[in-house]
Structure formats: C-alpha cells, structure tokens
Design a protein around this motif. Structure first.
Motif, mmCIF file in Angstrom:
data_model
loop_
_atom_site.group_PDB
_atom_site.id
_atom_site.type_symbol
_atom_site.label_atom_id
_atom_site.label_comp_id
_atom_site.label_asym_id
_atom_site.label_seq_id
_atom_site.Cartn_x
_atom_site.Cartn_y
_atom_site.Cartn_z
ATOM 1 N N UNK A 1 7.661 15.145 -7.881
ATOM 2 C CA UNK A 1 6.937 13.901 -8.125
ATOM 3 C C UNK A 1 6.199 13.401 -6.886
ATOM 4 N N UNK A 2 6.631 13.863 -5.711
ATOM 5 C CA UNK A 2 5.976 13.420 -4.471
ATOM 6 C C UNK A 2 4.884 14.385 -4.017
ATOM 7 N N UNK A 3 4.797 15.552 -4.627
ATOM 8 C CA UNK A 3 3.835 16.559 -4.186
ATOM 9 C C UNK A 3 2.527 16.461 -4.970
ATOM 10 N N UNK A 4 1.424 16.663 -4.257
ATOM 11 C CA UNK A 4 0.095 16.768 -4.871
ATOM 12 C C UNK A 4 -0.509 18.100 -4.441
ATOM 13 N N UNK A 5 -1.049 18.822 -5.412
ATOM 14 C CA UNK A 5 -1.666 20.121 -5.143
ATOM 15 C C UNK A 5 -3.165 19.923 -4.922
ATOM 16 N N UNK A 6 -3.708 20.578 -3.930
ATOM 17 C CA UNK A 6 -5.136 20.491 -3.644
ATOM 18 C C UNK A 6 -5.890 21.598 -4.382
ATOM 19 N N UNK A 7 -6.777 21.195 -5.287
ATOM 20 C CA UNK A 7 -7.749 22.090 -5.945
ATOM 21 C C UNK A 7 -7.183 23.031 -7.012
ATOM 22 N N UNK A 8 -6.008 23.600 -6.790
ATOM 23 C CA UNK A 8 -5.544 24.716 -7.606
ATOM 24 C C UNK A 8 -4.787 24.248 -8.850
ATOM 25 N N UNK A 9 -5.503 24.152 -9.956
ATOM 26 C CA UNK A 9 -4.898 23.783 -11.225
ATOM 27 C C UNK A 9 -3.821 24.793 -11.625
ATOM 28 N N UNK A 10 -4.079 26.068 -11.371
ATOM 29 C CA UNK A 10 -3.116 27.104 -11.749
ATOM 30 C C UNK A 10 -1.792 26.922 -11.023
ATOM 31 N N UNK B 1 9.482 21.953 7.990
ATOM 32 C CA UNK B 1 10.420 21.067 8.686
ATOM 33 C C UNK B 1 9.882 19.631 8.709
ATOM 34 N N UNK B 2 8.601 19.496 9.047
ATOM 35 C CA UNK B 2 7.984 18.167 9.119
ATOM 36 C C UNK B 2 7.993 17.494 7.745
ATOM 37 N N UNK B 3 7.587 18.241 6.723
ATOM 38 C CA UNK B 3 7.499 17.645 5.391
ATOM 39 C C UNK B 3 8.870 17.238 4.858
ATOM 40 N N UNK B 4 9.872 18.051 5.117
ATOM 41 C CA UNK B 4 11.227 17.691 4.679
ATOM 42 C C UNK B 4 11.692 16.420 5.402
ATOM 43 N N UNK B 5 11.335 16.313 6.672
ATOM 44 C CA UNK B 5 11.737 15.171 7.492
ATOM 45 C C UNK B 5 11.095 13.864 7.017
ATOM 46 N N UNK C 1 3.792 10.004 -1.147
ATOM 47 C CA UNK C 1 3.251 11.263 -1.660
ATOM 48 C C UNK C 1 2.905 12.188 -0.507
ATOM 49 N N UNK C 2 2.859 13.496 -0.818
ATOM 50 C CA UNK C 2 2.436 14.514 0.154
ATOM 51 C C UNK C 2 1.359 15.357 -0.510
ATOM 52 N N UNK C 3 0.170 15.328 0.059
ATOM 53 C CA UNK C 3 -0.926 16.163 -0.436
ATOM 54 C C UNK C 3 -0.921 17.459 0.362
ATOM 55 N N UNK C 4 -0.615 18.561 -0.325
ATOM 56 C CA UNK C 4 -0.526 19.868 0.340
ATOM 57 C C UNK C 4 -1.942 20.445 0.379
ATOM 58 N N UNK C 5 -2.607 20.197 1.490
ATOM 59 C CA UNK C 5 -4.023 20.570 1.640
ATOM 60 C C UNK C 5 -4.118 21.765 2.600
ATOM 61 N N UNK C 6 -3.685 22.911 2.108
ATOM 62 C CA UNK C 6 -3.680 24.133 2.932
ATOM 63 C C UNK C 6 -4.755 25.081 2.400
ATOM 64 N N UNK D 1 0.833 -1.201 0.000
ATOM 65 C CA UNK D 1 0.000 0.000 0.000
ATOM 66 C C UNK D 1 0.870 1.255 0.000
ATOM 67 N N UNK D 2 0.431 2.236 -0.765
ATOM 68 C CA UNK D 2 1.128 3.522 -0.781
ATOM 69 C C UNK D 2 0.699 4.359 0.430
ATOM 70 N N UNK D 3 1.619 5.161 0.925
ATOM 71 C CA UNK D 3 1.324 6.020 2.064
ATOM 72 C C UNK D 3 1.423 7.482 1.643
ATOM 73 N N UNK D 4 0.312 8.208 1.827
ATOM 74 C CA UNK D 4 0.257 9.631 1.506
ATOM 75 C C UNK D 4 0.078 10.428 2.790
ATOM 76 N N UNK D 5 0.955 11.386 3.010
ATOM 77 C CA UNK D 5 0.794 12.319 4.129
ATOM 78 C C UNK D 5 -0.034 13.501 3.631
ATOM 79 N N UNK D 6 -1.006 13.910 4.427
ATOM 80 C CA UNK D 6 -1.893 15.007 4.036
ATOM 81 C C UNK D 6 -1.764 16.129 5.053
ATOM 82 N N UNK D 7 -1.413 17.321 4.606
ATOM 83 C CA UNK D 7 -1.311 18.444 5.538
ATOM 84 C C UNK D 7 -2.714 18.899 5.938
ATOM 85 N N UNK D 8 -2.818 19.485 7.130
ATOM 86 C CA UNK D 8 -4.145 19.786 7.678
ATOM 87 C C UNK D 8 -4.387 21.253 8.009
ATOM 88 N N UNK D 9 -3.480 22.128 7.573
ATOM 89 C CA UNK D 9 -3.696 23.551 7.789
ATOM 90 C C UNK D 9 -3.528 24.019 9.219
#
Length: 198
Positions: free
Chosen positions: A57-66, A18-22, A29-34, A1-9
C-alpha cells in the motif's frame, strides 16, 4: 501534507533496500523511480522490497503497468509523456494512477482523464534539473487552486521549504535527494514530517 519518498536511481540495491526499509514507517508513500533498470531487474527489486516487509500500500510503481499488476502493487505513477491516464484506467480500472505534470494544462488534462493525483514540478531549483527554470510557488498555487484532485509538489524541496508548500495548498511533497541521499534518512524524514504537520 503527505510525504512521498522518491528513489533516484543513484544507490546500489543493497543500500537502497536498507534506506527504504528504514524510512517506511515514517513516510506515506515510496515512489520506486528506478528508470535505469531493465524490466526484470525492476520487477526483482519491487519483489525484494515487498519481501523486506514494505507494505504494498505504500509502494508506487513508476511507468510499468505490467510490474504493478505482477506484484500486486496497485499504485502506478506515469510520466507526462507516453501512455495516458485514460488508457491505463480503461484497461486497469483497479489501479490508482498519478501523473507527473509540468504545466497547468497538463495537470487539467490528467484530472479530466481520471488521475488520482498529479505530481507538479519542479517547484524549486534542483540538481536533477540543472539549467531548467523552476516553476515556483506561484505556479504551484495556480495548479492547486484549479484542480480538485490532490497536487503533490516535487523538485528541490528542502525541509525549510515545506512551509511554502503549505501556503500554496499542496496536498503533499515528494522528496528525492533530501531523503534518499541523506546521511541519516530516517531522521531526515522525521524532520520533513514535522514540517508537513506544522
């Protein structure tokens, strides 16, 4: 299973970076949900994460296509309501697009529109959805057994519950507080990954 960390604002930007770099070496993957950030601040954060050495390649953007296009992060995660997967795919065929879904019908629609994955939840009770009934493992099984695209489970996922996601044939787990708010985020990720590979 893949593991995705999701930020929570919830973290200030210094701590968040610091956390994301660590945790970057240990997550898939990291879903930047801010969602609380204005567009320019969100853009600046994504650029800062890339400058910190987090691979696009590890980053996912939430909502913002631009913002996905401006930063060269070609992974976009859509909420269930709003612009559709089909609309994004037609205008930006180079983007990989996933969608949050909360029902089997929404999951099937996302797949039909060309989604690369769906994120289904919330599976277990969670503080971020207080008072709202969890979907549960049986509903998750129904979705995973119906769809051909990967189903990522989200919502109340603790290390101990990873085995339930295995049993339901989820292709991945998305974790917010269990990683982002952990006292030792990298160690928490290692424990999740250990269960993900069990």
């Amino acid at each position: 299973m893949r593991l995705t960390a999701v930020t929570n604002g919830q973290l200030d930007e210094t701590r968040l970076r610091k956390v994301l770099k660590e945790i970057t070496p240990f997550v898939d993957a990291i879903l930047v949900r801010e969602k609380q950030k204005p567009p320019q601040e969100y853009l600046a954060l994504v650029k800062a994460l890339i400058a910190d050495g987090i691979p696009k390649e590890k980053l996912w953007i939430h909502s913002r296509t631009d913002i996905a296009c401006m930063t060269g992060v070609h992974h976009l995660h859509l909420p269930e309501k709003g612009v559709t997967v089909r609309e994004v795919k037609e205008s930006y065929p180079f983007l990989k697009v996933g969608q949050a879904v909360h029902s089997l019908s929404a999951a099937k629609q996302a797949e039909e529109e060309g989604a690369d994955y769906v994120m289904f939840g919330h599976i277990f009770p969670t503080d971020s959805k207080k008072g709202r009934k969890a979907r549960g493992v049986e509903e998750l099984k129904e979705v995973t057994s119906t769809l051909c695209i990967p189903v990522i489970a989200i919502g109340g996922i603790t290390i101990e519950r990873m085995k339930d996601l295995h049993a339901a044939h989820a292709k991945g787990a998305a974790v917010m507080s269990g990683i982002i708010n952990a006292a030792a985020p990298a160690e928490a990720v290692r424990q999740y990954q250990k269960e993900a590979k069990a």
